[in-house]
Write a protein that holds these residues in place. Sequence first.
Motif, PDB file in Angstrom:
ATOM      1  N   ARG A  53       0.686  -1.089   0.136  1.00 39.60           N
ATOM      2  CA  ARG A  53      -0.224   0.534   0.138  1.00 39.60           C
ATOM      3  C   ARG A  53       1.027   1.206  -0.677  1.00 39.60           C
ATOM      4  N   ILE A  54       0.666   2.058  -0.797  1.00 41.90           N
ATOM      5  CA  ILE A  54       1.060   3.633  -0.960  1.00 41.90           C
ATOM      6  C   ILE A  54       0.177   4.819  -0.628  1.00 41.90           C
ATOM      7  N   PRO A  55       0.118   6.119  -0.366  1.00 41.57           N
ATOM      8  CA  PRO A  55      -0.994   6.797   0.230  1.00 41.57           C
ATOM      9  C   PRO A  55      -1.381   7.250  -1.079  1.00 41.57           C
ATOM     10  N   THR A  56      -2.697   7.734  -1.679  1.00 37.38           N
ATOM     11  CA  THR A  56      -2.962   7.969  -2.231  1.00 37.38           C
ATOM     12  C   THR A  56      -2.140   9.681  -2.548  1.00 37.38           C
ATOM     13  N   PRO A  57      -2.252  10.065  -3.448  1.00 36.72           N
ATOM     14  CA  PRO A  57      -1.503  10.919  -4.095  1.00 36.72           C
ATOM     15  C   PRO A  57      -2.983  13.001  -3.205  1.00 36.72           C
ATOM     16  N   LYS A  58      -2.455  13.421  -1.995  1.00 36.91           N
ATOM     17  CA  LYS A  58      -3.524  14.543  -2.193  1.00 36.91           C
ATOM     18  C   LYS A  58      -3.626  14.844  -3.431  1.00 36.91           C
ATOM     19  N   SER A  59      -3.026  15.496  -4.645  1.00 33.36           N
ATOM     20  CA  SER A  59      -3.632  16.162  -5.891  1.00 33.36           C
ATOM     21  C   SER A  59      -5.053  15.876  -5.773  1.00 33.36           C
ATOM     22  N   ARG A  60      -4.870  14.308  -5.972  1.00 38.40           N
ATOM     23  CA  ARG A  60      -5.497  12.816  -6.469  1.00 38.40           C
ATOM     24  C   ARG A  60      -5.128  13.429  -8.434  1.00 38.40           C
ATOM     25  N   LYS A  61      -4.452  14.090  -8.745  1.00 34.02           N
ATOM     26  CA  LYS A  61      -3.967  14.641 -10.534  1.00 34.02           C
ATOM     27  C   LYS A  61      -3.568  12.872 -11.089  1.00 34.02           C
ATOM     28  N   PRO A  62      -3.956  12.817 -12.072  1.00 32.77           N
ATOM     29  CA  PRO A  62      -3.445  11.806 -13.016  1.00 32.77           C
ATOM     30  C   PRO A  62      -1.673  11.105 -12.844  1.00 32.77           C
ATOM     31  N   LYS A  63      -1.255  11.984 -13.412  1.00 36.08           N
ATOM     32  CA  LYS A  63       0.317  11.839 -13.549  1.00 36.08           C
ATOM     33  C   LYS A  63       0.650  11.474 -12.017  1.00 36.08           C
ATOM     34  N   GLU A  64       0.372  12.156 -11.248  1.00 34.25           N
ATOM     35  CA  GLU A  64       0.915  11.400  -9.868  1.00 34.25           C
ATOM     36  C   GLU A  64       0.640  10.640  -9.702  1.00 34.25           C
ATOM     37  N   MET A  65      -0.804  10.025  -9.737  1.00 34.60           N
ATOM     38  CA  MET A  65      -1.100   8.567  -9.642  1.00 34.60           C
ATOM     39  C   MET A  65      -0.928   7.050  -9.965  1.00 34.60           C
ATOM     40  N   ALA A  66      -0.712   7.776 -11.428  1.00 39.10           N
ATOM     41  CA  ALA A  66       0.287   7.220 -12.273  1.00 39.10           C
ATOM     42  C   ALA A  66       0.719   6.678 -12.026  1.00 39.10           C
ATOM     43  N   ALA A  67       2.021   7.904 -11.416  1.00 43.76           N
ATOM     44  CA  ALA A  67       3.697   7.331 -10.512  1.00 43.76           C
ATOM     45  C   ALA A  67       3.936   6.095  -9.399  1.00 43.76           C
ATOM     46  N   VAL A  68       2.795   6.073  -9.224  1.00 40.85           N
ATOM     47  CA  VAL A  68       2.043   5.538  -7.183  1.00 40.85           C
ATOM     48  C   VAL A  68       2.200   4.132  -8.268  1.00 40.85           C
ATOM     49  N   VAL A  69       1.453   3.978  -9.492  1.00 37.39           N
ATOM     50  CA  VAL A  69       1.128   2.589 -10.070  1.00 37.39           C
ATOM     51  C   VAL A  69       2.387   2.570 -10.621  1.00 37.39           C
ATOM     52  N   LYS A  70       2.936   3.248 -11.296  1.00 37.41           N
ATOM     53  CA  LYS A  70       4.282   2.750 -11.149  1.00 37.41           C
ATOM     54  C   LYS A  70       5.154   2.089  -9.848  1.00 37.41           C
ATOM     55  N   GLU A  71       5.429   2.425  -9.364  1.00 41.46           N
ATOM     56  CA  GLU A  71       6.022   2.231  -7.741  1.00 41.46           C
ATOM     57  C   GLU A  71       5.762   1.182  -7.931  1.00 41.46           C
ATOM     58  N   ILE A  72       4.126   0.657  -7.766  1.00 44.06           N
ATOM     59  CA  ILE A  72       3.797  -0.322  -6.976  1.00 44.06           C
ATOM     60  C   ILE A  72       4.318  -1.456  -7.837  1.00 44.06           C
ATOM     61  N   VAL A  73       4.384  -1.829  -9.127  1.00 41.87           N
ATOM     62  CA  VAL A  73       4.625  -2.473 -10.629  1.00 41.87           C
ATOM     63  C   VAL A  73       6.236  -2.582 -10.109  1.00 41.87           C
TER      64      VAL A  73
END
Length: 126
Positions: free
Chosen positions: A31-51
């Motif tokens: 689990r990684i916290p959802t970025p507070k901005s909830r913007k696409p690029k920031e959330m895509a970076a978290v998806v990449k981090e999980i991968v």
Amino acid sequence: MVVLGIDIGGSGMKGALVNSITGEMITERYRIPTPKSRKPKEMAAVVKEIVTHFNHKGPVGCGFPTVIRHGVCKSQGNLHKKWLNLNVRELFSEATGLPVTVINDADAAGYATMNYGIGKGKEGLV
């Protein structure tokens, strides 16, 4: 087949490797916290981090917290307005370099119930 399942949530983005035949989790969830901005690029970076955390090289399935049609976000829900009409599938595929399937998170739960849970082998209302 092993698939990386990712759940996009309001407070956290979680992933685990899953056996797509049995529906069983192969790993503990990460689990990684959802970025507070909830913007696409920031959330895509978290998806990449999980991968990257799982060193996964195969398909990714993603439950998304709003209306998705053919990989495209059709309602921003509680996300940033930049999500509206964005192709989430393409965004996450580009970020990870992997094939990604994106569906509504409630639809994913229903699919799992009917294919791996109490609804397995049943027809009609469950």
